[in-house]
Design an enzyme around this catalytic site. Structure first.
Site, PDB file in Angstrom:
ATOM      1  N   HIS A 168       0.848  -1.203   0.000  1.00 13.40           N
ATOM      2  CA  HIS A 168       0.000   0.000   0.000  1.00 13.40           C
ATOM      3  C   HIS A 168       0.885   1.255   0.000  1.00 13.40           C
ATOM      4  O   HIS A 168       0.646   2.201  -0.770  1.00 13.40           O
ATOM      5  CB  HIS A 168      -0.898  -0.033   1.238  1.00 13.40           C
ATOM      6  N   GLU A 169       1.918   1.255   0.843  1.00 14.33           N
ATOM      7  CA  GLU A 169       2.796   2.422   0.925  1.00 14.33           C
ATOM      8  C   GLU A 169       3.628   2.583  -0.344  1.00 14.33           C
ATOM      9  O   GLU A 169       3.900   3.706  -0.778  1.00 14.33           O
ATOM     10  CB  GLU A 169       3.704   2.324   2.158  1.00 14.33           C
ATOM     11  N   HIS A 172       1.803   4.555  -2.889  1.00 14.12           N
ATOM     12  CA  HIS A 172       1.931   6.004  -2.691  1.00 14.12           C
ATOM     13  C   HIS A 172       3.276   6.509  -3.215  1.00 14.12           C
ATOM     14  O   HIS A 172       3.360   7.611  -3.769  1.00 14.12           O
ATOM     15  CB  HIS A 172       1.798   6.348  -1.204  1.00 14.12           C
ATOM     16  N   GLU A 254      -6.477   6.598  -1.065  1.00 14.80           N
ATOM     17  CA  GLU A 254      -6.349   5.452  -0.160  1.00 14.80           C
ATOM     18  C   GLU A 254      -7.018   4.213  -0.760  1.00 14.80           C
ATOM     19  O   GLU A 254      -6.493   3.102  -0.673  1.00 14.80           O
ATOM     20  CB  GLU A 254      -6.954   5.782   1.205  1.00 14.80           C
TER      21      GLU A 254
END
Length: 650
Positions: A168-169, A172, A254
């Site tokens: 997930h990070e 980003h 998100e």
């Protein structure tokens, strides 16, 4: 589905949106400030007072601009140093370079595997001593990115769940969200500063009043209290505005990062399990640090939830249940109790020519079947589960001695030098390079180079640039003078024999780019929109690439035409002629091409890929060259795209 370049464009448009929202928030502060100031004047005045006060309005405008503008400018300048500033402001400590703790070892492995898989330098990892399950990514570019992970996240999640959070990070990091988020921190700091000043003024008034008699300056104290309360009221408006801006910018991204994590790992139970554990865990995802609010939009899950901001338009993150349902359509509200395992929360693993290059033609390294240029473009800045699996295989194939060295500044420096040393002991080239080392390095550095040299020369070619990715955090810890010395020494080693191989140029390009980004992490220089503005640079770069992979001039000409035809503004590829460029000119060309807008940058990368893949094969030298060009353009290409069968063919 949008590709990497379209997502980069979208992130930049969101930056413009952020500026518009910020201006609207400042206008709201001015209106609130004028209202509060007018109310105070009416309360303190013995007579009536007109609600129209031009002088007061100008004073409020100026005061707001000074406070908000000054606070934002201060924070923006502070954050220009890179992502580590954010991690350290939250109390984060760098992960041990060679951790003995099992959970920390697994965390480091997961981060490094995904860095190799995505073709980016490994982010530095910070550990926050917090019980809540949370994480964040911060920085301007992949070169200064950091990943922060709470100790609760390490202890309470198994490896698959931890991998889902890290994936997930990484989304980003790859999608440009970090740059937007860190700018958001800087911009909003001035708005939050109003509330901080109100609290400070009230506290100072309270303590000063304790040492005075009640009869002394009661009116002055009332004015100070009224001013403090007024600033708090105005600050509350600012805090609400800040939350609305964060929500507008962050919430949808998100969802996208959650979806990307599932794509990266092919395991919805990973990130889904992490979210469920947050819901069933006593500490949830709470971050207790007093500066958590200003960084709240960075977190994996809401770290500062409250009755006021816990949901609705003011929430920085979508509701936990909605995120889980999008990943697991069968979810009906059950949440898992987080439990540490005996072995730690990470659990067990689941699964020569015109361009001046010498000795790097197609015959110099094994060729393999290649993808097409569209594959390269579509995979740029994107990952699949196959990429992640391949990254883990590559990391596991690196000898432990080199992995240990890569985590230390001295060892990382020695790896760069060792990779450039000729394997031919006693050759004129090796002798000249050893003279360079004696002149430019310390005895400690030379000893480390010689200690690692046999392992480095035995390292399969396809593992060299991935190993360089692992050295990134250690090289960031070198001082400015040491980084300058590293670049100058690497350049001298490359030039020692007056010949330049493709691998030498690729490695030097990667090192130069990363060291520049360490020194200037916040530089953002998109300037060129049209091919005509970068025509000479593109021709020089494609000429070099075409020659590096060709055995005849005819092959080079054909590859060049295939590449130059990728640009929308080129109707007749044969009208452009190959040129010869000195390496320093190629460096300048890459620096200018890195300043192109995302849409044009996509054409540059596609042109390079077409040029290399014109003969439907790719050599190790060509793969190195494309990876280095992609690095210089800030367009990370997963090595799996070019080396899909590399391990099985070794």
């Amino acid at each position: 589905m949008k590709n990497f370049f379209e997502r980069q464009d979208e992130a930049r448009r969101n930056t413009t949106r952020l500026i518009v929202l910020f201006i609207a928030a400042v206008i709201g502060l001015v209106i609130a400030g004028y209202g509060v100031a007018l109310a105070i004047l009416m309360f303190m005045s013995e007579g009536g007072i007109s609600p129209i006060q031009p002088g007061l309005f100008v004073l409020i405008v100026l005061g707001t601009v000074v406070i908000v503008g000054g606070g934002s400018a201060f924070k923006i300048i502070q954050l220009k140093q890179g992502g580590h500033v954010v991690a350290e402001s939250l109390g984060g400590q760098p992960l041990d370079r060679n951790p003995s703790d099992y959970d920390e070892q697994v965390l480091r492995n997961v981060v490094e595997e995904m860095a190799i898989a995505s073709g980016v330098p490994t982010p530095e990892v910070y550990v926050l001593d917090e019980d809540g399950i949370n994480a964040f990514a911060a920085g301007y570019t992949v070169d200064d990115a950091v990943i922060g992970v709470t100790r609760g996240c390490m202890k309470q999640l198994n490896r698959a769940e931890l991998q889902g959070v890290i994936a997930h990070e990484y989304s980003h990091i790859l999608n440009g969200d970090m740059r937007l988020n860190i700018r958001l921190m800087g911009v909003l700091n001035g708005i939050l500063l109003v509330a901080i000043l109100g609290r400070t003024l009230l506290r100072a008034t309270f303590y000063s009043s304790m040492g005075r008699r009640r009869s002394e300056d009661n009116k002055g104290q009332l004015i100070m209290i009224a001013a403090g309360v007024g600033l708090l009221v105005i600050g509350s408006v600012g805090l609400l505005s800040g939350r609305l801006i964060k929500s507008a910018v962050s919430r949808q991204r998100e969802f996208l990062a959650d979806a990307a994590a599932v794509q990266f790992t092919r395991n919805p139970q990973g990130i889904g399990g992490a979210l469920k554990k947050i819901g069933g865990y006593e500490s949830g995802s709470t971050i207790e640090h007093p500066k958590a609010e200003e960084s709240s939009h960075l977190f994996f899950s809401d770290g500062v939830g409250s009755a006021l901001f816990g949901g609705g338009a003011f929430a920085t993150h979508p509701p936990l249940e909605e995120r889980i349902q999008r990943i697991d359509s069968d979810f009906e509200g059950e949440q898992r109790e987080a439990q540490s395992s005996a072995s730690g929360g990470a659990g067990a693993a689941q699964a020569a020519g015109a361009s001046g290059f010498a000795g790097d033609s197609s015959a110099s390294s094994p060729s393999r079947s290649a993808p097409n240029a569209d594959d390269v473009v579509s995979h740029t800045g994107d990952l699949t589960a196959d990429d992640v699996d391949f990254g883990a295989k590559l990391r596991n194939a690196v000898p432990e001695s080199l992995l240990d060295a890569a985590h230390e500044p001295l060892g990382a420096t020695a790896i760069v030098y060792g990779l450039l040393l000729s394997p031919q002991t006693g050759s004129d080239n090796r002798t000249a390079q050893m003279d360079v080392l004696r002149e430019h390095t310390t005895s400690e550095e030379r000893d480390e180079v010689m200690r690692l040299l046999d392992d480095l020369h035995a390292l399969p070619h396809r593992l060299r640039l991935p190993l360089l990715n692992i050295t990134a955090p250690a090289l960031r810890h070198r001082s400015a003078d040491q980084r300058t010395a590293l670049h100058d020494t690497a350049q001298a080693l490359v030039r020692a024999d007056d010949q330049l191989t493709v691998f030498e140029y690729a490695l030097e390009t990667v090192v130069r780019h990363r060291l520049d980004r360490i020194a200037n992490p916040s530089s953002d220089r998109p300037r060129f929109k049209r091919f005509s503005q970068i025509q000479d640079d593109a021709v020089a770069l494609l000429s070099m690439i075409a020659q590096a992979g060709a055995q005849t001039q005819r092959e080079a000409a054909q590859a060049f035409e295939a590449g130059i035809g990728a640009f929308d503004d080129v109707s007749d590829p044969s009208a452009h002629q190959r040129t010869s460029a000195h390496p320093s000119q190629l460096d300048d060309a890459l620096d200018r091409l890195a300043q192109t807008r995302p849409a044009l940058k996509q054409q540059v990368l596609e042109a390079c890929a077409r040029c290399i893949l014109d003969d439907d094969t790719v050599t190790d030298a060509e793969a190195d060259l494309l990876m280095a060009v992609a690095e210089a353009l800030d367009c990370p290409v997963p090595p799996f795209v070019l080396h899909a069968d590399a391990l099985s063919s070794s």
